[in-house]
Scaffold this motif. Sequence first.
Motif, PDB file in Angstrom:
ATOM      1  N   ARG A 164      29.267  33.522  17.803  1.00  0.00           N
ATOM      2  CA  ARG A 164      30.026  32.121  17.305  1.00  0.00           C
ATOM      3  C   ARG A 164      30.245  31.342  18.399  1.00  0.00           C
ATOM      4  NH1 ARG A 164      31.856  36.261  14.331  1.00  0.00           N
ATOM      5  NH2 ARG A 164      33.535  36.725  15.475  1.00  0.00           N
ATOM      6  N   SER A 165      29.285  31.458  19.496  1.00  0.00           N
ATOM      7  CA  SER A 165      29.180  30.441  20.520  1.00  0.00           C
ATOM      8  C   SER A 165      29.536  28.958  19.922  1.00  0.00           C
ATOM      9  CB  SER A 165      27.925  30.755  21.160  1.00  0.00           C
ATOM     10  OG  SER A 165      27.596  29.640  22.090  1.00  0.00           O
ATOM     11  N   VAL A 166      30.538  28.516  20.720  1.00  0.00           N
ATOM     12  CA  VAL A 166      30.701  27.068  20.393  1.00  0.00           C
ATOM     13  C   VAL A 166      29.410  26.097  20.889  1.00  0.00           C
ATOM     14  CG1 VAL A 166      31.838  25.328  21.916  1.00  0.00           C
ATOM     15  CG2 VAL A 166      32.927  26.149  20.045  1.00  0.00           C
ATOM     16  N   VAL A 167      29.052  26.586  22.190  1.00  0.00           N
ATOM     17  CA  VAL A 167      27.531  25.760  22.772  1.00  0.00           C
ATOM     18  C   VAL A 167      26.570  26.024  21.906  1.00  0.00           C
ATOM     19  CG1 VAL A 167      26.218  25.721  24.706  1.00  0.00           C
ATOM     20  CG2 VAL A 167      28.490  26.324  25.290  1.00  0.00           C
ATOM     21  N   ALA A 168      26.242  27.139  21.304  1.00  0.00           N
ATOM     22  CA  ALA A 168      25.123  27.300  20.479  1.00  0.00           C
ATOM     23  C   ALA A 168      25.412  26.513  19.147  1.00  0.00           C
ATOM     24  CB  ALA A 168      24.836  28.516  20.231  1.00  0.00           C
ATOM     25  N   ARG A 169      26.601  26.408  18.645  1.00  0.00           N
ATOM     26  CA  ARG A 169      26.692  25.639  17.515  1.00  0.00           C
ATOM     27  C   ARG A 169      26.632  24.216  17.758  1.00  0.00           C
ATOM     28  NH1 ARG A 169      32.004  26.927  15.556  1.00  0.00           N
ATOM     29  NH2 ARG A 169      32.225  28.400  17.206  1.00  0.00           N
ATOM     30  N   ARG A 170      27.138  23.823  18.716  1.00  0.00           N
ATOM     31  CA  ARG A 170      26.967  22.281  18.975  1.00  0.00           C
ATOM     32  C   ARG A 170      25.705  21.731  19.341  1.00  0.00           C
ATOM     33  NH1 ARG A 170      31.320  22.798  16.951  1.00  0.00           N
ATOM     34  NH2 ARG A 170      33.344  22.155  17.582  1.00  0.00           N
ATOM     35  N   LEU A 171      24.684  22.691  19.916  1.00  0.00           N
ATOM     36  CA  LEU A 171      23.559  22.492  20.101  1.00  0.00           C
ATOM     37  C   LEU A 171      22.647  22.489  18.950  1.00  0.00           C
ATOM     38  CD1 LEU A 171      22.825  24.484  23.444  1.00  0.00           C
ATOM     39  CD2 LEU A 171      22.953  21.883  23.149  1.00  0.00           C
ATOM     40  N   GLY A 172      23.255  22.995  17.649  1.00  0.00           N
ATOM     41  CA  GLY A 172      22.521  23.046  16.614  1.00  0.00           C
ATOM     42  C   GLY A 172      21.461  24.284  16.671  1.00  0.00           C
ATOM     43  N   LEU A 173      21.705  25.405  17.528  1.00  0.00           N
ATOM     44  CA  LEU A 173      20.726  26.301  17.441  1.00  0.00           C
ATOM     45  C   LEU A 173      21.360  27.687  16.983  1.00  0.00           C
ATOM     46  CD1 LEU A 173      19.751  25.719  21.404  1.00  0.00           C
ATOM     47  CD2 LEU A 173      18.698  25.128  19.211  1.00  0.00           C
ATOM     48  N   ALA A 174      22.349  27.715  16.541  1.00  0.00           N
ATOM     49  CA  ALA A 174      23.155  28.951  15.836  1.00  0.00           C
ATOM     50  C   ALA A 174      22.673  29.211  14.501  1.00  0.00           C
ATOM     51  CB  ALA A 174      24.547  28.704  16.011  1.00  0.00           C
ATOM     52  N   ARG A 175      22.042  30.293  14.247  1.00  0.00           N
ATOM     53  CA  ARG A 175      21.743  30.773  12.758  1.00  0.00           C
ATOM     54  C   ARG A 175      22.566  32.054  12.507  1.00  0.00           C
ATOM     55  NH1 ARG A 175      15.501  29.806  11.921  1.00  0.00           N
ATOM     56  NH2 ARG A 175      15.683  27.727  11.538  1.00  0.00           N
ATOM     57  N   ALA A 176      23.364  31.921  11.274  1.00  0.00           N
ATOM     58  CA  ALA A 176      24.111  33.005  10.880  1.00  0.00           C
ATOM     59  C   ALA A 176      23.055  34.003  10.240  1.00  0.00           C
ATOM     60  CB  ALA A 176      25.182  32.756  10.027  1.00  0.00           C
ATOM     61  N   GLN A 177      22.910  35.276  10.316  1.00  0.00           N
ATOM     62  CA  GLN A 177      22.057  36.110   9.586  1.00  0.00           C
ATOM     63  C   GLN A 177      22.675  36.296   8.386  1.00  0.00           C
ATOM     64  OE1 GLN A 177      20.001  38.004  13.349  1.00  0.00           O
ATOM     65  NE2 GLN A 177      20.368  39.366  11.702  1.00  0.00           N
TER      66      GLN A 177
END
Length: 339
Positions: A164-177
């Motif tokens: 649940r990386s805040v950096v990945a989420r703010r970059l719009g790169l995080a994807r929940a499987q």
Amino acid sequence: MNDADVLIVGGGPAGSSLACTLARAGIDVHVVDRARFPRAKPCAEYLSPEASRLLASMGALERVEATGAAALAGVRVRAPNGAVIAGDFVASHGFRGFRDRGLSVRREILDDILVDCARTHGARVTEGVRVTGLATDTKGRVNGVTTLDSTIKARLVIGADGLRSVVARRLGLARAQRWPRRLALVTHYSGVGDVGEHGEMHVERDGYVGIADVGNGLTTVALVVPARRSNEISGDRAGFLHAWLMARPHLAPRFARAERATPVVATGPFASHSRRAWAPGAALVGDAADFFDPFTGEGIYAALRGGELLGEWALESLSAKTERVADKALASYDAARRK
Ligand SMILES: Cc1cc2nc3c(=O)[nH]c(=O)nc-3n(C[C@H](O)[C@H](O)[C@H](O)COP(=O)(O)OP(=O)(O)OC[C@H]3O[C@@H](n4cnc5c(N)ncnc54)[C@H](O)[C@@H]3O)c2cc1C
């Protein structure tokens, strides 16, 4: 003005490994972590022999061994029908890793040593600082992070902030499987019967549990179950875990006289990954980039190795004369990581 050349969000295995690599190369590195070390981390706490190579290069291996960490000869996996597959690190296959044994050590101890190694190599580490977002320039290039009360600027920002990386989420790169959606309950017991020199994985139809000696008379117990059981768990985590163990005829006698030594911590759902591990001015490493199912027992190794790998490409990115070339180095890191 930049606060540092490289700002690393998260001082777990990935962030500390990267900080060591960069600080050793003379880069001004600042690690910020919301936690204060030593801190616990839900984990089955097992490291494969190759992870010891990375610990040695950080200057951590002897320190970890000196804490009384357990040395594991291999892993045994028990299937729901009772069949057991045993694998030894040193066997007739001929492959020899960096060490003949794996390590098993409490994360409270391991991560404290790793972050201290980063400090020893010259990185600044600030604990108790929660990153809430990213700072960008007028072109949208990342040039820092925001916390609750300040902005910290850097030439390169690294998300080593785990699941649940805040950096990945703010970059719009995080994807929940969507699958598998699982929860984990993790604790330590003393007095578990028949704990040997092998890590154990007991697979059942309704989940699996990892059991291993972590040294100093403690046994780590990490239970993974489907996320749909969250309601049952939330009322009484310790009760749920104990009942699950006692319902298995092959485990119940071993836990009959055991006593729980640490609180039961819960985590999950934990399947997630990032579309890619970089963006202009930023990169992701460790669980922030993608998560290994706990069943593999390779998350810590992958985080340490990811930090080492990103270190090589970050040095190239920092020495680039243009932003385009700097970003190309980060894209090469992503390609090397996937490989
Ligand atoms: C149940 C379970 C069992 C596991 N068992 C094993 C095992 O036996 N062996 C194995 O190798 N791996 C195992 N893993 C995986 C392993 O725990 C991870 O892969 C590993 O911890 C990843 O390291 P990391 O540095 O990327 O992230 P982490 O270890 O999670 O570190 C991230 C750091 O970032 C900090 N942080 C987070 N958000 C912020 C923020 N907003 N601001 C500032 N700081 C922040 C956190 O405080 C933390 O210190 C298991 C995982 C689970 C869930």
